[in-house]
Design a protein around this motif. Structure first.
Motif, PDB file in Angstrom:
ATOM      1  N   PRO A 115       0.831  -1.213   0.000  1.00 27.51           N
ATOM      2  CA  PRO A 115       0.000   0.000   0.000  1.00 27.51           C
ATOM      3  C   PRO A 115       0.863   1.260   0.000  1.00 27.51           C
ATOM      4  N   THR A 116       0.315   2.314  -0.603  1.00 27.46           N
ATOM      5  CA  THR A 116       1.055   3.583  -0.682  1.00 27.46           C
ATOM      6  C   THR A 116       0.466   4.665   0.215  1.00 27.46           C
ATOM      7  N   ASN A 117      -0.635   4.370   0.863  1.00 28.23           N
ATOM      8  CA  ASN A 117      -1.288   5.355   1.723  1.00 28.23           C
ATOM      9  C   ASN A 117      -1.041   5.064   3.209  1.00 28.23           C
ATOM     10  N   ILE A 118       0.155   4.659   3.508  1.00 27.72           N
ATOM     11  CA  ILE A 118       0.491   4.315   4.900  1.00 27.72           C
ATOM     12  C   ILE A 118       0.664   5.610   5.694  1.00 27.72           C
ATOM     13  N   THR A 119      -0.021   5.711   6.816  1.00 29.84           N
ATOM     14  CA  THR A 119       0.093   6.905   7.665  1.00 29.84           C
ATOM     15  C   THR A 119       0.972   6.647   8.888  1.00 29.84           C
ATOM     16  N   ASP A 120       0.847   5.448   9.454  1.00 29.40           N
ATOM     17  CA  ASP A 120       1.650   5.087  10.629  1.00 29.40           C
ATOM     18  C   ASP A 120       2.572   3.935  10.233  1.00 29.40           C
ATOM     19  N   PHE A 121       3.793   4.283   9.861  1.00 27.26           N
ATOM     20  CA  PHE A 121       4.733   3.256   9.385  1.00 27.26           C
ATOM     21  C   PHE A 121       5.078   2.258  10.489  1.00 27.26           C
ATOM     22  N   GLU A 122       5.259   2.739  11.696  1.00 27.68           N
ATOM     23  CA  GLU A 122       5.645   1.844  12.801  1.00 27.68           C
ATOM     24  C   GLU A 122       4.573   0.791  13.056  1.00 27.68           C
ATOM     25  N   ALA A 123       3.319   1.201  13.103  1.00 21.78           N
ATOM     26  CA  ALA A 123       2.223   0.250  13.320  1.00 21.78           C
ATOM     27  C   ALA A 123       2.077  -0.696  12.140  1.00 21.78           C
ATOM     28  N   MET A 176       6.735   7.378  -3.946  1.00 16.52           N
ATOM     29  CA  MET A 176       7.317   6.920  -2.675  1.00 16.52           C
ATOM     30  C   MET A 176       8.557   6.093  -2.968  1.00 16.52           C
ATOM     31  N   VAL A 177       9.599   6.325  -2.196  1.00 17.66           N
ATOM     32  CA  VAL A 177      10.847   5.575  -2.333  1.00 17.66           C
ATOM     33  C   VAL A 177      11.019   4.721  -1.080  1.00 17.66           C
ATOM     34  N   ILE A 178      11.281   3.453  -1.279  1.00 19.14           N
ATOM     35  CA  ILE A 178      11.478   2.528  -0.153  1.00 19.14           C
ATOM     36  C   ILE A 178      12.861   1.906  -0.250  1.00 19.14           C
ATOM     37  N   LEU A 179      13.210   1.106   0.755  1.00 18.62           N
ATOM     38  CA  LEU A 179      14.503   0.420   0.776  1.00 18.62           C
ATOM     39  C   LEU A 179      14.309  -1.046   0.405  1.00 18.62           C
ATOM     40  N   ILE A 180      15.139  -1.507  -0.528  1.00 20.06           N
ATOM     41  CA  ILE A 180      15.099  -2.912  -0.951  1.00 20.06           C
ATOM     42  C   ILE A 180      16.444  -3.559  -0.638  1.00 20.06           C
ATOM     43  N   ASN A 181      16.400  -4.640   0.119  1.00 16.70           N
ATOM     44  CA  ASN A 181      17.593  -5.466   0.322  1.00 16.70           C
ATOM     45  C   ASN A 181      17.672  -6.423  -0.865  1.00 16.70           C
ATOM     46  N   ARG A 182      18.496  -6.066  -1.836  1.00 11.39           N
ATOM     47  CA  ARG A 182      18.573  -6.863  -3.054  1.00 11.39           C
ATOM     48  C   ARG A 182      19.177  -8.234  -2.786  1.00 11.39           C
ATOM     49  N   ASP A 235      15.117   3.406  10.458  1.00  8.51           N
ATOM     50  CA  ASP A 235      14.932   4.858  10.610  1.00  8.51           C
ATOM     51  C   ASP A 235      16.195   5.615  10.218  1.00  8.51           C
ATOM     52  N   GLN A 236      17.335   5.117  10.667  1.00  8.47           N
ATOM     53  CA  GLN A 236      18.605   5.784  10.358  1.00  8.47           C
ATOM     54  C   GLN A 236      18.925   5.700   8.871  1.00  8.47           C
ATOM     55  N   MET A 237      18.702   4.529   8.281  1.00  4.01           N
ATOM     56  CA  MET A 237      19.004   4.342   6.863  1.00  4.01           C
ATOM     57  C   MET A 237      18.056   5.152   5.985  1.00  4.01           C
ATOM     58  N   SER A 238      16.776   5.172   6.327  1.00  2.00           N
ATOM     59  CA  SER A 238      15.816   5.932   5.516  1.00  2.00           C
ATOM     60  C   SER A 238      16.092   7.433   5.607  1.00  2.00           C
ATOM     61  N   HIS A 239      16.508   7.892   6.762  1.00  2.00           N
ATOM     62  CA  HIS A 239      16.842   9.309   6.914  1.00  2.00           C
ATOM     63  C   HIS A 239      18.076   9.668   6.097  1.00  2.00           C
ATOM     64  N   GLU A 240      19.071   8.782   6.111  1.00  2.00           N
ATOM     65  CA  GLU A 240      20.318   9.053   5.397  1.00  2.00           C
ATOM     66  C   GLU A 240      20.129   8.965   3.884  1.00  2.00           C
ATOM     67  N   ILE A 246      10.407   1.994   4.988  1.00  2.00           N
ATOM     68  CA  ILE A 246       9.907   0.674   4.586  1.00  2.00           C
ATOM     69  C   ILE A 246      11.092  -0.103   4.020  1.00  2.00           C
ATOM     70  N   TYR A 247      11.297  -1.298   4.578  1.00  2.00           N
ATOM     71  CA  TYR A 247      12.460  -2.120   4.206  1.00  2.00           C
ATOM     72  C   TYR A 247      11.950  -3.505   3.827  1.00  2.00           C
ATOM     73  N   ILE A 248      12.291  -3.942   2.602  1.00  2.00           N
ATOM     74  CA  ILE A 248      11.837  -5.242   2.094  1.00  2.00           C
ATOM     75  C   ILE A 248      13.034  -6.090   1.686  1.00  2.00           C
ATOM     76  N   ASP A 249      13.041  -7.339   2.194  1.00  2.00           N
ATOM     77  CA  ASP A 249      14.043  -8.321   1.765  1.00  2.00           C
ATOM     78  C   ASP A 249      13.563  -8.975   0.480  1.00  2.00           C
ATOM     79  N   ALA A 250      14.278  -8.740  -0.614  1.00  2.93           N
ATOM     80  CA  ALA A 250      13.866  -9.311  -1.901  1.00  2.93           C
ATOM     81  C   ALA A 250      13.967 -10.833  -1.857  1.00  2.93           C
TER      82      ALA A 250
END
Length: 300
Positions: A115-123, A176-182, A235-240, A246-250
């Motif tokens: 989903p792209t309409n996430i308001t509370d990422f932690e939850a 939206m840009v997310i993090l992918i563990n390739r 949090d640290q990686m997304s900020h940097e 959002i982090y996904i293991d491919a």
């Protein structure tokens, strides 16, 4: 002539007297020695040895401390506590088995669109961790980061290496840009130049598992952004890297040829609770037997 013969006669008589008296004298001396020995060893001892032995045995029994009821009650806590720990391990084992079953079902479920309409990422992460998601977009290879040192958990490469973490811009209009563990690359391929063929610029579809922050231990070195990463701090990686947290293991099935190998999610959980519960119950049984032998007569 008569004088010599009289001397000879006197000497003869003396020798005869000695020879006749010696056996009696020798026998009487032996008897005297035997009687003296009998007198010596037949004398009663100065103390009563039997009474001494009896008294020493009684004293040794009296020397043993009598069981104390207070001490007995306090020591009874040892088998009680170890039994309680055994019961606790039974419950922990049941919880761990349920968690393993839950994760196995969740990771093998059908992937759904992210989903792209996430308001509370932690939850959202807490509720959906280890759940498979799919998304389309393009990699931003210029912002690639390496998570080191890691090994290939698929077992296909034994060299030490790292995980390639790349920002991924979704192509569903949300920007939206997310993090992918390739996935994993050996240390020989840390440089993107060595795997240029896998640095695709076209739109690709990624399927993977949603992940949360990585738990740390005492020996984990600290992250030193932007170039040195040792553990997954979303949090640290997304900020940097200027992405959403959002982090996904491919998944391994979405790996690109000659690129990082996906499927680097470790979902095997240790379950040693059976060993622990056997240990605690054994200690409880042993200490109960020892307590009973020492303090049972105090109460029963």
């Amino acid at each position: 002539m008569l004088v010599h013969s009289s001397r000879f006669f006197n000497i003869y008589l003396k020798k005869s007297f000695v020879l006749t008296k010696w056996p009696r004298f020798h026998t009487s001396s032996r008897q005297n020695q035997a009687s003296s020995k009998q007198k010596k060893y037949n004398k009663p001892p100065p103390i009563d040895l039997k009474s001494v032995r009896t008294n020493s045995a009684e004293n040794s029994k009296e020397a043993l401390p009598k069981p104390n009821k207070t001490a007995a009650i306090i020591l009874l806590a040892v088998p009680a506590i170890t039994f309680g720990l055994g019961v606790w391990q039974v419950k922990r084992r049941e919880q761990k088995l349920n968690l393993i079953e839950f994760l196995e079902k969740r990771t093998k479920s059908d992937p759904v669109d992210l989903p792209t309409n996430i308001t509370d990422f932690e939850a959202f992460i807490k509720e959906n961790e280890y759940k498979p998601f799919k998304c389309k977009g393009r990699f931003l290879h210029s912002k690639e980061a390496l998570l080191t040192m890691r090994h290939d958990i698929t077992g296909k490469n034994q060299l030490p290496g790292g995980l390639v973490i790349t920002p991924f811009k979704l192509s569903n209009g949300s920007n939206m840009v997310i993090l992918i563990n390739r996935g994993y690359v050996p240390y020989l391929n840390f440089s993107p130049v060595t795997r240029q063929e896998a640095q695709v610029e076209d739109e690709v579809e990624i399927v993977g598992l949603l992940r949360s922050n990585e738990p740390l231990n005492t020996f984990t070195p600290k992250n030193k952004p932007p170039f040195e990463w040792h553990y997954r701090d979303i949090d640290q990686m997304s900020h940097e890297l200027n992405t959403a947290p959002i982090y996904i293991d491919a998944a391994e099935s979405t790996s690109i040829k000659r690129g990082p190998r996906g499927g680097q999610t470790a979902i095997q959980l240790r379950n040693d609770h059976l060993t622990y519960l056997v240990t605690w119950f054994s200690l409880s049984a042993l200490t109960t037997v020892l307590w009973w032998k020492r303090f049972a007569k105090t109460f029963f």
